[in-house]
Design a protein around this motif. Structure first.
Motif, PDB file in Angstrom:
ATOM      1  N   ARG A 125     -16.092 -28.091   9.280  1.00  0.00           N
ATOM      2  CA  ARG A 125     -15.646 -26.745   9.668  1.00  0.00           C
ATOM      3  C   ARG A 125     -14.337 -26.384   8.981  1.00  0.00           C
ATOM      4  O   ARG A 125     -14.205 -25.291   8.421  1.00  0.00           O
ATOM      5  CB  ARG A 125     -15.458 -26.678  11.190  1.00  0.00           C
ATOM      6  CG  ARG A 125     -14.977 -25.319  11.688  1.00  0.00           C
ATOM      7  CD  ARG A 125     -14.461 -25.425  13.100  1.00  0.00           C
ATOM      8  NE  ARG A 125     -13.265 -26.266  13.171  1.00  0.00           N
ATOM      9  CZ  ARG A 125     -12.858 -26.899  14.260  1.00  0.00           C
ATOM     10  NH1 ARG A 125     -13.549 -26.815  15.380  1.00  0.00           N
ATOM     11  NH2 ARG A 125     -11.746 -27.632  14.229  1.00  0.00           N
ATOM     12  N   GLU A 135     -14.324 -18.861   9.285  1.00  0.00           N
ATOM     13  CA  GLU A 135     -14.322 -19.615  10.528  1.00  0.00           C
ATOM     14  C   GLU A 135     -15.750 -19.682  11.035  1.00  0.00           C
ATOM     15  O   GLU A 135     -16.334 -18.655  11.410  1.00  0.00           O
ATOM     16  CB  GLU A 135     -13.414 -18.957  11.568  1.00  0.00           C
ATOM     17  CG  GLU A 135     -11.934 -19.028  11.234  1.00  0.00           C
ATOM     18  CD  GLU A 135     -11.335 -20.408  11.480  1.00  0.00           C
ATOM     19  OE1 GLU A 135     -12.055 -21.288  11.989  1.00  0.00           O
ATOM     20  OE2 GLU A 135     -10.146 -20.592  11.148  1.00  0.00           O
ATOM     21  N   ASP A 137     -18.660 -21.540  13.560  1.00  0.00           N
ATOM     22  CA  ASP A 137     -18.895 -22.375  14.737  1.00  0.00           C
ATOM     23  C   ASP A 137     -19.906 -23.452  14.360  1.00  0.00           C
ATOM     24  O   ASP A 137     -21.116 -23.239  14.434  1.00  0.00           O
ATOM     25  CB  ASP A 137     -19.411 -21.525  15.896  1.00  0.00           C
ATOM     26  CG  ASP A 137     -19.560 -22.324  17.181  1.00  0.00           C
ATOM     27  OD1 ASP A 137     -19.256 -23.537  17.161  1.00  0.00           O
ATOM     28  OD2 ASP A 137     -19.976 -21.754  18.200  1.00  0.00           O
ATOM     29  N   SER A 139     -20.670 -26.126  15.815  1.00  0.00           N
ATOM     30  CA  SER A 139     -21.439 -26.714  16.922  1.00  0.00           C
ATOM     31  C   SER A 139     -22.835 -26.113  16.997  1.00  0.00           C
ATOM     32  O   SER A 139     -23.749 -26.720  17.557  1.00  0.00           O
ATOM     33  CB  SER A 139     -20.706 -26.510  18.243  1.00  0.00           C
ATOM     34  OG  SER A 139     -20.602 -25.134  18.557  1.00  0.00           O
ATOM     35  N   GLU A 140     -23.015 -24.914  16.436  1.00  0.00           N
ATOM     36  CA  GLU A 140     -24.336 -24.298  16.404  1.00  0.00           C
ATOM     37  C   GLU A 140     -25.158 -24.768  15.209  1.00  0.00           C
ATOM     38  O   GLU A 140     -26.361 -24.529  15.151  1.00  0.00           O
ATOM     39  CB  GLU A 140     -24.192 -22.771  16.338  1.00  0.00           C
ATOM     40  CG  GLU A 140     -23.484 -22.158  17.541  1.00  0.00           C
ATOM     41  CD  GLU A 140     -23.308 -20.661  17.404  1.00  0.00           C
ATOM     42  OE1 GLU A 140     -23.596 -20.138  16.301  1.00  0.00           O
ATOM     43  OE2 GLU A 140     -22.892 -20.010  18.365  1.00  0.00           O
ATOM     44  N   PHE A 191     -23.687 -16.273  23.049  1.00  0.00           N
ATOM     45  CA  PHE A 191     -22.569 -17.055  23.551  1.00  0.00           C
ATOM     46  C   PHE A 191     -22.571 -16.971  25.068  1.00  0.00           C
ATOM     47  O   PHE A 191     -22.619 -15.871  25.645  1.00  0.00           O
ATOM     48  CB  PHE A 191     -21.245 -16.523  23.005  1.00  0.00           C
ATOM     49  CG  PHE A 191     -20.049 -17.295  23.482  1.00  0.00           C
ATOM     50  CD1 PHE A 191     -19.660 -18.462  22.842  1.00  0.00           C
ATOM     51  CD2 PHE A 191     -19.324 -16.873  24.577  1.00  0.00           C
ATOM     52  CE1 PHE A 191     -18.565 -19.187  23.293  1.00  0.00           C
ATOM     53  CE2 PHE A 191     -18.223 -17.590  25.029  1.00  0.00           C
ATOM     54  CZ  PHE A 191     -17.849 -18.748  24.381  1.00  0.00           C
ATOM     55  N   HIS A 218     -15.920 -14.367  15.554  1.00  0.00           N
ATOM     56  CA  HIS A 218     -17.242 -14.138  14.977  1.00  0.00           C
ATOM     57  C   HIS A 218     -17.085 -13.563  13.581  1.00  0.00           C
ATOM     58  O   HIS A 218     -16.196 -12.746  13.333  1.00  0.00           O
ATOM     59  CB  HIS A 218     -18.049 -13.167  15.847  1.00  0.00           C
ATOM     60  CG  HIS A 218     -19.435 -12.891  15.321  1.00  0.00           C
ATOM     61  ND1 HIS A 218     -20.423 -13.830  15.350  1.00  0.00           N
ATOM     62  CD2 HIS A 218     -19.969 -11.783  14.727  1.00  0.00           C
ATOM     63  CE1 HIS A 218     -21.531 -13.321  14.817  1.00  0.00           C
ATOM     64  NE2 HIS A 218     -21.274 -12.083  14.429  1.00  0.00           N
TER      65      HIS A 218
END
Length: 769
Positions: A125, A135, A137, A139-140, A191, A218
């Motif tokens: 990341r 940026e 995410d 984790s997805e 989310f 986002h």
């Protein structure tokens, strides 16, 4: 008896010139204090020290390092056995450590990790952020990494076919975002907020005059119109919770209101299920990273809220019902329509006109590939990305660049940190790392990310390996905001803050515990670590700090008045305060407890491992957990543990752990101070491994602070493990002692430990297999 033994220590010190068998001081100590348990074939604790007295010390340094650690922390001999006095302890520790250090200097060994080390999810990341300005995410996109030796950057050498597919998917999504290419069809992101999050107060980062909701980072892939739909929290009967009157919910992008939607209380029960069916809006946004906020317009406080103090949770249908509606889910879908606005990302940043598309592509890719691969690049490194560019540019320049970037992001040279041995060196040869390898080690240690251009330029010039340059660069990097990864990545793992997400205290016993408190626990500890790092304070301040950081939620939980709002404040503490330092913070106290009670065993072992660096071995496989059906839960905790640990196999470790844990018994399982438990005064009689006994947490912290070198050593070992991406070996401990000797004159400042690590042999050198 003291006068008989001590001259032999002095003799051993004077004669310890060359590595060989243990010096006379060590021999006398073992024969006088240790052989009853660790001699004559007896391997109590796994050690038969007497058998090693005539053997070369260098062949058994791992055992002697363990013995040295137990002597230095005064854990051996046990307090109920005859022990040396403190002067004798210091002398024997100096003799043994000196001989081990001389042996290491004569025959250096630096150990080595895996040749190939995959980037962790966090490193991936951060690398994408610093390479492409995105940026993401992760984790997805990527699975969680497994941990070893306390950190997730240790066991990351494998790349299974399933994980490779995840990386391919991630690369395609990220490269499309980077060039501002619209997806073939609208894509969505969902989310969800934790179900136990109270949403009655202001959320940091959202406008004042609002309450609840979420601030969601986002990245909008292209400029255009996106649909945002909301769902409110419901109970088990699918009724919207807390909807006693009309409300308004607003959607914001980077603080600018994009939509204001009414949330009306239905007239009939049946209509409650349709309340949020139309909570949808279309928003026009530019391309690029943004902060999407969804929140409720706040209403004046009611008497009900005041009556609830100090219980500040409103998320539970039965015990703490919501006073107002709460947000449960945010969905973002788009683009529904694309605008003709300038795209963001690598194409927009270059300002190039793609008239000569291949030349433009090469100009964009060359500096990106250099940073991605963490070294100088040549034309051969660009062949593969440019092949992908040529194959896809029939659909447009952006499509070609998307394919080229995806090729870079799935390249092993990006996904793996590679440290190859130089050719021609015999096995076991110690050699200095090249400058580019040092640049990667340094950046992933301090930033959990790629080296920047300045590091790469110094590596290319062959200057980074110079000690003064390496020191200067480490100091520069510590001052950079990217060093916050030492807080959010290193400290979160070292202090077990990641475990906070999984704790779930028994709501019958702790009905006001909510996710807000869980996150406040985490932030308090992170801010303390960040302060010690940023202000370059002595690391022992992590234990003895006379200040802490509080928001209103945490202050109410601790019973500290005068703190209001969602902002964290640095709060000075009185000398008799029950707060301040790691051992009095809710994060440690909660993760070291069970759902329904405290655990002196877990707390004591946490202190032994984290503060003193002397973890106890795992319990024997036939030892059951503390069972309330066998040991009555009505007994005081000390009696329950005494009944549980009566077996001799258990007593050795429990005698070390339990006294430390009992000194912390005034804190309950969620970190609140208590003087009574079940109408019985709390028994907080505790002690330290050196045999001292005392009452409560204050003398425990004072006793630990008397030996700042022990805490500094434990922290240095954890930092070095994290920096190297491997568990420490016996050959690493002389380097740790050298780091500590260099830091001792400066009160073990945080920077002194970090700089000592980056200059150390284990960090700057490697060893052939």
């Amino acid at each position: 008896m003291r006068s008989f033994f001590f001259p032999f220590i002095l003799t051993g010190l004077l004669s310890a010139e060359e590595p060989g068998p243990p010096v006379e001081a060590v021999v006398n100590l073992v024969e006088f204090y240790c052989v009853d348990c660790h001699g004559g074939g007896i391997e109590k604790g796994g050690l038969d020290l007497e058998a090693l007295l005539e053997r070369p010390l260098t062949g058994h340094s791992d055992i002697w390092e363990k013995a040295l650690l137990r002597l230095d922390t005064r854990q051996m001999p046990p307090p109920d056995e005859e022990r040396p006095d403190d002067e004798e302890y210091q002398a024997i520790v100096a003799a043994l450590s000196g001989q081990l250090d001389r042996a290491a200097k004569k025959s250096p060994q630096v150990g080595r990790g895996e040749t190939l080390r995959r980037l962790t999810r966090t490193e991936y990341r951060n690398a994408v952020r610093d390479l492409l300005g995105l940026e993401v995410d992760v984790s997805e996109l990527l699975p969680k990494d497994d941990s070893s030796h306390g950190f997730d950057n240790v066991t990351v050498s494998n790349l299974s076919p399933t994980l490779l597919n995840r990386y391919l998917t991630a690369a395609q999504k990220i490269s499309r975002l980077a060039v501002g290419n619209a997806p073939a069809s609208p894509e969505g992101r969902v989310f969800r907020l934790p179900p136990d999050r109270t949403q009655e107060k202001h959320v940091p980062g959202l406008p004042l005059g609002t309450r609840g909701g979420v601030l969601l980072p986002h990245t909008f892939p292209v400029a255009g119109t996106y649909e945002v739909s909301l769902r409110l929290t419901r109970d088990r009967d699918e009724m919207v919770e807390g909807l006693y009157e009309d409300h308004e919910v607003e959607v914001l992008v980077d603080g600018e209101r994009k939509s204001l939607m009414p949330v009306s209380r239905p007239k009939g029960r049946k209509d409650f299920t349709q309340v949020d069916a139309n909570l949808k809006c279309l928003i026009e946004v530019p391309a690029g990273p943004a902060e999407l906020g969804v929140t409720f317009v706040a209403k004046p406080p009611k008497l009900l809220e005041n009556k609830r103090e100090p219980y500040d949770a409103s998320y539970n249908r039965h015990r703490h019902p919501r006073q107002s509606p709460a947000l449960y889910q945010v969905s973002i879908v788009g683009p529904m329509e694309r605008s003709e606005m300038q795209p963001f990302g690598v194409l927009a940043e270059t300002g190039l006109s793609p008239e000569d598309e291949r030349a433009a592509a090469e100009k964009i890719l060359r500096p990106l590939v250099r940073r991605a691969y963490r070294r100088e690049v040549d034309d051969e490194d660009l062949v593969r990305p440019l092949e992908f560019f040529e194959e896809a540019r029939g659909e447009g320049f952006q499509a070609g660049m998307e394919a080229a970037l995806a090729a870079v992001l799935v390249s092993p040279r990006f996904l793996f940190r590679v440290e190859d041995d130089p050719e021609g060196l015999p096995s076991g040869t110690v050699y200095p790392l090249d400058d580019f390898a040092i640049a990667s080690r340094l950046s992933f240690f301090l930033w959990s990310s790629l080296p920047d251009d300045q590091l790469l330029d110094l590596a290319a010039a062959g200057q980074l390996s110079q000690p003064e340059v390496l020191t200067r660069e480490a100091q520069r990097m510590l001052m950079d905001r990217r060093a916050d990864s030492l807080v959010t990545n290193f400290a979160d793992q070292w202090l077990h803050l990641r475990n906070l997400d999984s704790i779930a205290p028994d709501l019958r016993l702790f009905p006001d515990f909510d996710d807000n408190l869980r996150q406040s626990f985490r932030r308090e500890t992170e801010l303390l670590f960040e302060t010690v790092m940023r202000e370059d304070r002595p690391v022992v301040d992590l234990l003895t700090a006379d200040f802490t950081f509080l928001d209103e939620r945490l202050a109410v939980h601790y019973g500290i008045p005068g703190i209001y709002g969602s902002r964290f404040w640095r709060v000075p503490l009185e000398k008799d305060s029950q707060r301040g330092g790691l051992l009095r913070q809710g994060s440690f106290l909660a993760v070291s407890s069970y759902a329904n009670r405290t655990s002196p065993v877990i707390r004591g072992n946490w202190v032994l491992e984290t503060i003193l660096g002397t973890p106890t071995p795992p319990p024997p496989p036939d030892i059951p957990a503390l069972d309330d059906s066998v040991v009555s839960a009505k007994l005081p905790m000390r009696e329950r543990l005494a009944a549980h640990s009566a077996k001799p196999a258990c007593a050795t470790c429990h005698d070390l752990m339990d006294p430390i844990g009992f000194a912390l018994e005034n804190y309950d399982a969620v970190g609140r101070w208590r003087s009574f438990e079940e109408a019985v005064p709390v028994d907080s009689l505790g002690g330290l491994p050196d045999g001292r006994t005392f009452q409560g947490v204050e003398p425990l912290i004072a006793g630990l602070a008397e030996r700042p070198d022990l805490f500094a050593r434990a922290l240095t070992e954890k930092l070095l493990t994290y920096a190297l991406g491997r568990g420490l070996e016996a050959s690493d401990h002389p380097a740790v002692r050298e780091i500590l000797r260099g830091a001792a004159d400066n009160d073990y400042l945080f920077s002194e430990l970090v700089l000592g690590i980056v200059r150390s042999q284990p960090f700057t050198m490697s060893q052939t297999r």
